[in-house]
Structure formats: structure tokens, C-alpha cells
Design an enzyme around this catalytic site. Structure first.
Site, PDB file in Angstrom:
ATOM      1  N   CYS A 300       7.268   2.495   5.243  1.00 33.61           N
ATOM      2  CA  CYS A 300       8.018   3.106   4.062  1.00 33.61           C
ATOM      3  C   CYS A 300       6.837   4.699   4.626  1.00 33.61           C
ATOM      4  CB  CYS A 300       7.604   2.975   2.564  1.00 33.61           C
ATOM      5  SG  CYS A 300       7.946   1.938   2.039  1.00 33.61           S
ATOM      6  N   GLY A 304       4.905  10.978   7.094  1.00 27.97           N
ATOM      7  CA  GLY A 304       4.325  10.361   8.027  1.00 27.97           C
ATOM      8  C   GLY A 304       3.128  10.758   8.726  1.00 27.97           C
ATOM      9  N   LYS A 306       0.136   8.781   7.247  1.00 25.10           N
ATOM     10  CA  LYS A 306      -0.178   7.440   7.959  1.00 25.10           C
ATOM     11  C   LYS A 306       0.768   7.534   9.347  1.00 25.10           C
ATOM     12  CE  LYS A 306      -1.373   6.102   2.625  1.00 25.10           C
ATOM     13  NZ  LYS A 306      -0.500   6.894   2.550  1.00 25.10           N
ATOM     14  N   ASP A 369       3.417   1.617   2.540  1.00 24.01           N
ATOM     15  CA  ASP A 369       2.294   2.317   1.582  1.00 24.01           C
ATOM     16  C   ASP A 369       4.238   2.608   0.235  1.00 24.01           C
ATOM     17  OD1 ASP A 369       1.592   4.517   0.249  1.00 24.01           O
ATOM     18  OD2 ASP A 369       1.987   5.966   1.703  1.00 24.01           O
ATOM     19  N   CYS A 422       0.047   4.966  -3.976  1.00 26.45           N
ATOM     20  CA  CYS A 422      -1.763   5.729  -4.261  1.00 26.45           C
ATOM     21  C   CYS A 422      -1.531   5.949  -6.144  1.00 26.45           C
ATOM     22  CB  CYS A 422      -0.978   7.561  -4.016  1.00 26.45           C
ATOM     23  SG  CYS A 422      -1.739   8.529  -4.624  1.00 26.45           S
TER      24      CYS A 422
END
Length: 484
Positions: A300, A304, A306, A369, A422
Site C-alpha cells: 500500500c 510513497g 516509506k 501500511d 497510523c
């Protein structure tokens, strides 16, 4: 996930030519004029776009400032008014509700941003009360008209009779009998988020640790930069005026100024990225794997951040990263983020990772993510607290579960999966991981904190949980799993 909402604001008006201005004839171009009080007008337009179109302030505000040419002190004021009004919206709405003759819910949606801007200036800035009311009502006359501006004037004059502490003592529920409601008004969070964060901390609703977390969400976060491995170094960023990061070997803090003014950021050799985001990606690269270690996957990847860090590290190890993103526009952002990584180790593709185009067992390391409620980034995206509901996590759960299942399928035996959100919300974090593992016998938990030894007080059992009030980062969650 990043919002792509377009702003509803109109271009700045251009003034008409005057006699004696040097214009020659009616066809001569009119000279542009500077809009009156551009900072408050920008703040108003952003608040209204957030309210009516679900725009994200962190995307819309910089774009609007650039388009309107608002810089310097005006840009700083617009930023303070916008984020201040969004962060403290719950508190201000409770106060405003006490100052209107009818329910605040019945107030015109064009008027609400004016009232919130005025309340923020009166209750949480050093602007003198008479100046705050005068400037806000002057704005009101231009954006909502003379009649409705009289209503706004009457309400704000009522607000001005007390300071913030006096008002919260009046409008907040009693702390002893309703601690959740009290904290919700005092620190401007919906009740359900107060309850969810208390559960994530393992604390009672009235605890001091919970209150410190809620207070941290209303503080301005520092700007953290990441030096892309192999393309820039922390020393480069420090030489440009930044300060070395506390935890990540790739992090530096920008103490002032616009990140876009940093040379390495302009050259795409560095970027803005929260330190916890750097560390959860870094932890995935630190877990030992036996055998090959050349094929990495970010399932995922948008927008961009990570992926860029992973691609840089992969290139230094002769590995390759495949960065998948289901939305084409976001996949374009990923491609821009990973371009020119070491040995061109990153490649972006448009792909739905819940219906993967790759074979099972293809990758040595996989990052998920997952899309989530975003409760870990309330400092940076304060409006998220008002657009999420207690049902949002339940709506996202099937996607999160499917992505983690597919990640384990994509990983070869002996390989490693990092599941990241997150958000500290338990149904999205430890409970989700436990639910998936309960139905599988081919994966085991790796103690995540062992791979982030530089960060204290981060272990949440076998997993890792960052916190704004403890680490100065977003509240990122990390679980590491080994495919058996």
C-alpha cells in the site's frame, strides 16, 4: 489515505483601472490588487473547504498560499488560524453554542468558519480582543454579507467576555461525573476518540497520561525530514540548518522555514517524513532472514514515503522493491518518490494488493501500511478527528484483514511481514493481528521492539506503539510477523 479534494476557492479579484493610472483605453490590462487581509481570507476558505468538501488542510493550505502569493507573516498567520481553529473546533463549538440564541447546528455553514476563526483569535492567540473582533467581522462582511456579519459580531462579542479557562469551566461537563465528556471539550476531541485512546493506552478515562496525549494532539508538530539512503545524509541536512533526529539514523528536524526551501528536498534527495514512519519501515529491514533477501514488496505504497526509504536501503543491499498502489494518481506519487534510488532499486506499479498479480511466496520482506482511521496523525491532520466516526474502524477492518492475509501469502517461508497503521486504535492494531493469526498456522510474531533498540518505552507486548506525548512522533503501530 491522502485526500485529493479540490478547493472551492475563487481566484483573487483583480482591480479595475483608474483615471490617471496610465492605462491607455478600455482594452488596457487592469493592474492586480492585493486582497484585503489575505491571511484570514485563506484561513476562511480552507476551513469552509474542509467542512463542505472534506478537503485536507495539509494539502489545500500550502496550495492556496502559493496560488494567492501569500508569504511571510501573512502565511504564518493563515497557518496558525487554520490549524488552530481545526484543532480546537470541539472546544470552540461548545463555547459558541452557549453564545447563540439557537443551536449551533442550525447556524449557516458559511457562517460557522467565521465564528470559529473569531473564537480562536479571541481565546488562543495574543491578538487583542477588539482587533480580533474587528478583523473577523470585516472579513465576514466580505464573505457572508452585511446582515449575517451582524449576527457574527453579536456572537463574538459574547465570546470575548471570558477567557478560554473561564469558558471551559462553564461549558465542559463535570470531571468527576463525566471524565470522558470533560476531556472531550477541554482538549477538543470527539467522545469516542477519547474512549478509544484511553483503551489503547490501557488507562482510565481520567488519567494524566491520557490527558497528556490529548494535549499533544493540539500542539504544532515539528517538521521532520528523511535523508534518502544513498542520495543524501543527515549531515547534509544539518549543514543546511536542520538538527539531527533523535531516533532514526535518517532523520533531521527542521527548526524553522519551509521544507521546500531545503536544497535536498528540492532535489528529491530528502523529503518530509515523520520519524516513526521511518522507524517502522527500518525495523522491517533489520529482521534477519535466512536465504535470499532480494525481493521486497510495499503493498500500500501511496503516497510513497516509506517506499522511498525502503528502496534506498534495498539498493544498498542489492535488493529490489516493488511498490504497489491501487490508485493511479497515488502510484504516480510513489514513482516520483522512489525514482533514482540506489541502483534504481524501486519500481512503482498500479495494483490492487487484495487481488495480487504476483505469485504466493514471491517476496522476502513485505510491508503492509494499511488504510486506517488515522488517529495517530491528529496533530498533522486535525480535521480527521471530526470526519471519522466510531464506525470507521469497523468499515476498514475487512480491508485491513484482507491485506494482512495477502501479505502473509506473498511472503516466502522464512520471510518477514511488517503490519503498520497510523493509528493506535486497538481493533486496527493488536486485535487485528491476533484475529488473523488465530486462523493461520503458518506465521509467528517477532518481538518488534527488539529491532528498534534506540527507542525507549515503545514496546506494546510483542508489538511496537509510538506516541506523540512520549516520543514526539505520530502514533504509529508496528507488528512484525515471520512466515513459517
Amino acid at each position: 489515505m491522502t485526500d485529493r479534494s479540490h478547493s472551492p476557492y475563487r481566484p483573487a479579484r483583480r482591480g479595475k483601472g483608474r483615471k490617471g493610472s496610465g492605462a491607455k483605453g478600455p482594452a488596457a490590462a487592469a493592474a492586480p490588487t492585493t486582497p484585503k487581509d489575505p491571511a484570514r481570507r485563506v484561513a476562511y476558505d480552507v476551513l469552509r473547504a474542509v467542512q463542505e468538501r472534506d478537503a485536507y488542510a495539509n494539502l489545500l493550505l500550502p496550495a492556496m498560499l502559493r496560488e494567492r502569493g501569500v508569504t511571510g507573516r501573512d502565511a504564518a498567520l493563515a497557518t496558525e488560524l487554520t490549524y488552530g481553529a481545526l484543532r480546537r473546533q470541539g472546544t470552540y463549538d461548545a463555547i459558541l453554542d452557549a453564545c447563540v440564541d439557537r443551536s449551533l447546528a442550525s447556524v449557516d455553514s458559511e457562517v460557522l468558519p467565521v465564528l470559529r476563526l473569531g473564537a480562536h483569535q479571541l481565546l488562543n492567540t495574543k491578538i487583542p480582543p477588539h482587533a480580533a473582533v474587528s478583523a473577523t467581522i470585516d472579513l465576514a462582511r466580505r464573505v457572508i454579507g452585511h446582515h449575517r456579519s451582524r449576527f457574527a459580531n453579536a456572537v463574538l462579542r459574547k465570546v470575548s467576555v471570558r477567557d478560554l479557562d473561564e469558558w471551559t469551566a462553564v461549558v465542559a461537563p463535570d470531571r468527576a461525573t463525566d471524565p470522558v465528556g470533560h476531556l472531550a471539550v477541554l482538549h477538543s476531541h470527539p467522545r469516542w476518540i477519547v474512549e478509544a485512546l484511553a483503551a489503547a493506552l490501557g488507562e482510565a478515562p481520567g488519567s494524566a497520561d491520557l490527558e497528556r496525549l490529548l494535549a499533544a494532539h493540539n500542539e504544532r508538530p515539528r517538521v521532520t525530514l528523511v535523508a534518502k539512503p544513498g542520495r543524501a545524509s543527515v549531515a547534509d541536512l544539518v549543514a543546511g540548518g536542520a538538527v539531527e533526529g533523535r531516533y532514526s539514523p535518517y532523520a533531521a528536524y527542521l527548526t524553522e522555514g519551509d521544507p521546500a526551501a531545503v536544497r535536498e528536498v528540492r532535489q528529491r534527495r530528502a523529503a518530509v517524513q515523520d520519524e516513526a514512519s521511518q522507524l517502522v519501515a527500518l525495523a522491517l529491514t533489520r529482521v534477519p532472514v535466512e536465504g535470499t533477501d532480494t525481493r521486497w514488496l510495499d503493498m500500500c505504497a501511496g503516497p510513497g514515503g516509506k517506499a522511498a526509504l525502503l528502496a534506498g536501503i534495498a539498493g544498498q543491499r542489492d535488493a529490489r522493491l516493488l511498490a504497489a498502489e491501487v490508485q493511479p494518481a497515488r502510484a504516480g506519487l510513489v514513482a516520483g518518490a522512489v525514482e533514482r534510488s540506489v541502483r534504481d532499486a524501486g519500481r512503482a506499479v498500479v495494483a490492487d494488493s487484495t487481488r495480487p498479480a504476483w505469485r504466493d511466496g514471491s517476496f522476502d520482506r513485505v510491508l503492509v501500511d494499511a488504510p486506517c482511521t488515522g488517529l495517530g496523525a491528529l496533530r498533522r491532520r486535525p480535521e480527521s478527528r471530526w470526519r471519522r466516526t466510531d464506525g470507521t474502524a469497523a468499515e476498514l477492518a475487512p480491508v485491513q484483514r484482507d491485506l494482512l492475509e495477502r501479505a502473509l501469502d506473498a511472503t516466502r517461508p522464512g520471510g518477514v511481514v511488517a503490519y503498520v497503521t497510523c493509528s493506535p486504535h486497538l481493533p486496527e492494531t493488536g486485535e487485528m493481528v491476533a484475529s488473523v493469526l488465530a486462523d493461520r498456522s503458518d506465521a509467528a510474531v517477532v518481538r518488534a521492539a527488539d529491532h528498534l533498540p534506540e527507542v525507549p518505552d515503545v514496546a506494546a507486548g510483542d508489538h511496537v506503539q509510538f506516541w506523540p506525548h512520549r516520543h514526539g512522533t505520530d502514533a504509529m503501530f508496528l507488528a512484525l510477523l515471520r512466515k513459517l
